[in-house]
Design an enzyme around this catalytic site. Structure first.
Site, mmCIF file in Angstrom:
data_model
loop_
_atom_site.group_PDB
_atom_site.id
_atom_site.type_symbol
_atom_site.label_atom_id
_atom_site.label_comp_id
_atom_site.label_asym_id
_atom_site.label_seq_id
_atom_site.Cartn_x
_atom_site.Cartn_y
_atom_site.Cartn_z
ATOM 1 N N SER A 142 0.833 -1.208 0.000
ATOM 2 C CA SER A 142 0.000 0.000 0.000
ATOM 3 C C SER A 142 0.866 1.256 0.000
ATOM 4 O O SER A 142 0.556 2.231 -0.674
ATOM 5 C CB SER A 142 -0.921 0.010 1.223
ATOM 6 O OG SER A 142 -1.829 -1.064 1.184
ATOM 7 N N GLU A 143 1.963 1.247 0.791
ATOM 8 C CA GLU A 143 2.831 2.424 0.889
ATOM 9 C C GLU A 143 4.293 1.996 0.979
ATOM 10 O O GLU A 143 4.619 0.958 1.564
ATOM 11 C CB GLU A 143 2.499 3.257 2.136
ATOM 12 C CG GLU A 143 1.048 3.652 2.276
ATOM 13 C CD GLU A 143 0.718 4.999 1.672
ATOM 14 O OE1 GLU A 143 1.628 5.628 1.090
ATOM 15 O OE2 GLU A 143 -0.445 5.413 1.799
ATOM 16 N N THR A 144 5.167 2.822 0.418
ATOM 17 C CA THR A 144 6.603 2.693 0.615
ATOM 18 C C THR A 144 7.135 4.046 1.067
ATOM 19 O O THR A 144 6.789 5.080 0.492
ATOM 20 C CB THR A 144 7.313 2.241 -0.672
ATOM 21 O OG1 THR A 144 6.834 0.939 -1.039
ATOM 22 C CG2 THR A 144 8.818 2.177 -0.486
#
Length: 286
Positions: free
Chosen positions: A45-47
């Protein structure tokens, strides 16, 4: 060149569950295009990308698989946890520059505590605005007698209360949810049901953000801060410290702590805290 991406689960319970985030340390020199490419390749979903900053301790940027976002709580938790575990930082207080502003992060041997922006209450919606998107009739949503409200403590989320027993039955219509978020300037839906007093969790939650490429995620730090502010205003509990469960419907439960401080009934501080667990690393050629 190959870029090492650390794979970290944030908001874990006893090392299990949580929401997986990518973390790139020493991201100086990477362009936004390269960061987005890496985030897509990782597929979480996020980095989070950690870089040097001339004025504060770190500059941290956050990318979904489709775009950069201003802030991400669980990826912040992941980044500072691995920096502590690798000896890059020690116990203490740090400042990170994000597109949502300069925010404080405290680190100790047991958890990471993130300060969020003070709440901005953007708009109240009608049950009809969201009912079709989550597959629950508007009359059922109205039976909570609680507002549906867009609140931001870094990212604007639509906070949606549902009656006890309805949370796991949600079937998201991504097209309708995306259209609703675009119309009202929100990132996603943060849906919750209150638990009984004395339960381990204050509330159980689900978060959907198809607008930014996230169908559902199992822990959301920024929305948890917004929910804490919502509860402090609309639900009178015995304290202003909360424990949230998220990800149950995904088979990946997360534990998120949130707290607000008030002065003369005004919120003066919002913090979200939790633990993270390293799962490994991969290398992405760019």
């Amino acid at each position: 060149m190959n870029i090492e991406v650390l794979l970290v689960s944030a908001f874990t319970q006893n090392g299990k569950g949580g929401n997986p985030a990518g973390v790139v340390l020493q991201a100086d020199g990477l362009t936004n295009e390269q960061k987005l490419y890496i985030a897509k390749a990782v597929g979480f979903s996020e980095t989070a990308f950690v870089s040097k900053d001339d004025e504060v301790d770190f500059n941290v940027s956050f990318f979904t698989t489709t775009e950069e976002v201003d802030f991400c709580g669980y990826a912040t938790l992941a980044a500072f946890s691995v920096m502590f575990q690798q000896g890059i930082i020690t116990e203490g207080e740090y400042k990170q520059r994000t597109k949502a502003g300069v925010l404080k992060v405290s680190v100790n041997s047991t958890e990471v505590i993130m300060e969020q922006c003070l709440p901005t209450r953007i708009e109240q919606l009608n049950a009809r605005d969201v009912s079709d998107a989550i597959g629950i009739e508007s009359s059922i949503l109205e039976s909570t007698h609680l507002p549906i409200e867009i609140i931001s403590t870094g990212l604007p989320d639509i906070i949606i209360p549902v009656p006890k027993g309805y949370l796991d039955s949600i079937v998201l219509d991504e097209a309708k949810a995306t259209a609703c978020c675009k119309k009202h300037g929100a990132v996603g839906f943060h849906v919750f049901e209150l638990n009984e007093e004395g339960d381990t969790y204050t509330a159980s939650c689900r978060n959907f953000a198809p607008l930014v490429g996230i169908h559902e995620e199992s822990a959301t730090g920024s929305a948890s801060g917004a929910l804490a502010c919502y509860l402090a205003e609309h639900v009178k509990l015995n304290c202003n410290s909360y424990v949230f469960e998220q990800g149950r419907a995904m088979g990946c439960s997360s534990l998120i702590k949130a707290r607000v401080e008030l002065s003369n009934s005004m919120i003066t501080k919002v913090v979200v805290s939790g633990t993270a667990t390293m799962q490994g690393s991969i290398e992405i050629p760019v």
